[in-house]
Write a protein that holds these residues in place. Sequence first.
Motif, mmCIF file in Angstrom:
data_model
loop_
_atom_site.group_PDB
_atom_site.id
_atom_site.type_symbol
_atom_site.label_atom_id
_atom_site.label_comp_id
_atom_site.label_asym_id
_atom_site.label_seq_id
_atom_site.Cartn_x
_atom_site.Cartn_y
_atom_site.Cartn_z
ATOM 1 N N ARG A 1 -19.172 -6.607 -72.101
ATOM 2 C CA ARG A 1 -20.260 -5.672 -72.369
ATOM 3 C C ARG A 1 -19.966 -4.902 -73.655
ATOM 4 N N LEU A 2 -21.017 -4.711 -74.470
ATOM 5 C CA LEU A 2 -20.893 -3.954 -75.706
ATOM 6 C C LEU A 2 -21.754 -2.690 -75.690
ATOM 7 N N GLU A 3 -22.913 -2.750 -75.057
ATOM 8 C CA GLU A 3 -23.826 -1.612 -75.075
ATOM 9 C C GLU A 3 -23.356 -0.532 -74.097
ATOM 10 N N PRO A 4 -23.745 0.729 -74.340
ATOM 11 C CA PRO A 4 -23.328 1.828 -73.466
ATOM 12 C C PRO A 4 -23.903 1.687 -72.056
ATOM 13 N N LEU A 5 -23.199 2.266 -71.098
ATOM 14 C CA LEU A 5 -23.687 2.407 -69.733
ATOM 15 C C LEU A 5 -23.956 3.890 -69.497
ATOM 16 N N TYR A 6 -25.188 4.207 -69.092
ATOM 17 C CA TYR A 6 -25.585 5.599 -68.875
ATOM 18 C C TYR A 6 -25.447 5.946 -67.398
ATOM 19 N N ILE A 7 -24.803 7.075 -67.129
ATOM 20 C CA ILE A 7 -24.634 7.551 -65.757
ATOM 21 C C ILE A 7 -25.163 8.977 -65.690
ATOM 22 N N THR A 8 -26.200 9.180 -64.896
ATOM 23 C CA THR A 8 -26.821 10.492 -64.742
ATOM 24 C C THR A 8 -26.699 10.935 -63.296
ATOM 25 N N GLY A 9 -26.787 12.239 -63.082
ATOM 26 C CA GLY A 9 -26.710 12.714 -61.708
ATOM 27 C C GLY A 9 -26.422 14.192 -61.605
ATOM 28 N N PHE A 10 -25.754 14.560 -60.520
ATOM 29 C CA PHE A 10 -25.553 15.949 -60.142
ATOM 30 C C PHE A 10 -24.793 16.742 -61.214
ATOM 31 N N GLU A 11 -24.972 18.053 -61.189
ATOM 32 C CA GLU A 11 -24.302 18.918 -62.146
ATOM 33 C C GLU A 11 -22.785 18.780 -62.026
ATOM 34 N N GLY A 12 -22.149 18.524 -63.157
ATOM 35 C CA GLY A 12 -20.700 18.355 -63.169
ATOM 36 C C GLY A 12 -20.230 16.942 -62.887
ATOM 37 N N ILE A 13 -21.119 15.960 -62.978
ATOM 38 C CA ILE A 13 -20.745 14.589 -62.612
ATOM 39 C C ILE A 13 -19.629 14.046 -63.508
ATOM 40 N N GLU A 14 -19.639 14.366 -64.792
ATOM 41 C CA GLU A 14 -18.590 13.836 -65.668
ATOM 42 C C GLU A 14 -17.234 14.431 -65.315
ATOM 43 N N GLU A 15 -17.203 15.729 -65.027
ATOM 44 C CA GLU A 15 -15.944 16.373 -64.634
ATOM 45 C C GLU A 15 -15.422 15.796 -63.327
ATOM 46 N N TYR A 16 -16.343 15.514 -62.405
ATOM 47 C CA TYR A 16 -15.941 14.930 -61.120
ATOM 48 C C TYR A 16 -15.328 13.545 -61.339
ATOM 49 N N PHE A 17 -15.982 12.730 -62.166
ATOM 50 C CA PHE A 17 -15.428 11.408 -62.466
ATOM 51 C C PHE A 17 -14.065 11.526 -63.141
ATOM 52 N N ASN A 18 -13.925 12.504 -64.042
ATOM 53 C CA ASN A 18 -12.659 12.661 -64.754
ATOM 54 C C ASN A 18 -11.504 13.009 -63.828
ATOM 55 N N SER A 19 -11.814 13.635 -62.679
ATOM 56 C CA SER A 19 -10.751 13.919 -61.719
ATOM 57 C C SER A 19 -10.176 12.635 -61.140
ATOM 58 N N PHE A 20 -10.999 11.597 -61.028
ATOM 59 C CA PHE A 20 -10.514 10.286 -60.585
ATOM 60 C C PHE A 20 -9.795 9.574 -61.736
ATOM 61 N N ARG A 21 -10.299 9.760 -62.964
ATOM 62 C CA ARG A 21 -9.662 9.120 -64.110
ATOM 63 C C ARG A 21 -8.245 9.651 -64.325
ATOM 64 N N LYS A 22 -8.010 10.911 -63.986
ATOM 65 C CA LYS A 22 -6.648 11.464 -64.104
ATOM 66 C C LYS A 22 -5.676 10.725 -63.187
ATOM 67 N N ILE A 23 -6.179 10.239 -62.070
ATOM 68 C CA ILE A 23 -5.333 9.513 -61.114
ATOM 69 C C ILE A 23 -5.239 8.026 -61.485
ATOM 70 N N LEU A 24 -6.381 7.419 -61.821
ATOM 71 C CA LEU A 24 -6.452 5.965 -61.993
ATOM 72 C C LEU A 24 -6.281 5.515 -63.440
ATOM 73 N N GLY A 25 -6.449 6.438 -64.363
ATOM 74 C CA GLY A 25 -6.212 6.134 -65.771
ATOM 75 C C GLY A 25 -7.043 4.988 -66.312
ATOM 76 N N LYS A 26 -6.374 4.061 -66.998
ATOM 77 C CA LYS A 26 -7.070 2.981 -67.713
ATOM 78 C C LYS A 26 -7.850 2.052 -66.785
ATOM 79 N N TRP A 27 -7.548 2.077 -65.500
ATOM 80 C CA TRP A 27 -8.205 1.138 -64.582
ATOM 81 C C TRP A 27 -9.685 1.460 -64.369
ATOM 82 N N VAL A 28 -10.117 2.664 -64.740
ATOM 83 C CA VAL A 28 -11.553 2.982 -64.666
ATOM 84 C C VAL A 28 -12.103 3.255 -66.057
ATOM 85 N N GLU A 29 -11.445 2.703 -67.074
ATOM 86 C CA GLU A 29 -11.918 2.788 -68.454
ATOM 87 C C GLU A 29 -12.257 1.371 -68.897
#
Length: 248
Positions: free
Chosen positions: A88-116
Amino acid sequence: MKGKSIKFTILGSGSAVPFENRASASYLLETTGGKFLLDCGFECVGRLSAAGIELDELSGIFISHKHPDHFMGLIHLLFALKSPFYNRLEPLYITGFEGIEEYFNSFRKILGKWVEPGFDVRFSDKDELDIADCNFHLFPTVHSEESTGVYIIVDGKKIVYTSDTEYSDSYVEYLQDAELAVLDCAASTEFPVEGHMNYREGLAMAEKAGVKRLVFSHFYPNSADFVMSRLDTDVEFYKANDLMSLYL
């Protein structure tokens, strides 16, 4: 799509409690301009495959709230998209509840590159967002602190998804004249569940708003056993089943 420009598929009509082989909450909207997920429950990646959808075909994702049966499939999805099977080359858009990016980042701190996944993932919690040919409008719901519903305008038609919520007359405004409404039905008339509706409440709301087609979904084992033939209404209604599709 059978002469229609919009296809809506129930990927998961269940909840966190497994029964009748119902996956947890996830829905697929296909339009002329793209493919969109509404919530991303535990089994959504497998259900997308069963519906004949490649993961890298998705244009956007809406996530209603933090509960795992609506969110955790996103972790699987992004991990899968790291695979060399996808490019995939084009962006993926994710919309939703207030603070959704911060919530996802809490998982990224644990899983790192595996969700990038190696391409641009763009988060938004704005009240309104255009993705491809769809105009997303978010509204607050009565379930959890951050819970959010959405109505989508596409090809002149309105599609409403409340996700988990209690009954509220305030939703009539968002449901008004909807071509399709997918409403929470996790409670039953005999067993109320805080933060959820039963089928009678959902039907009453749809009737007030002039909804054309109504889908009851997000079932717990005791909330799906109502008898459809006993409902006296002019609204065209359905009891959701996994992989059932409607054409608009």
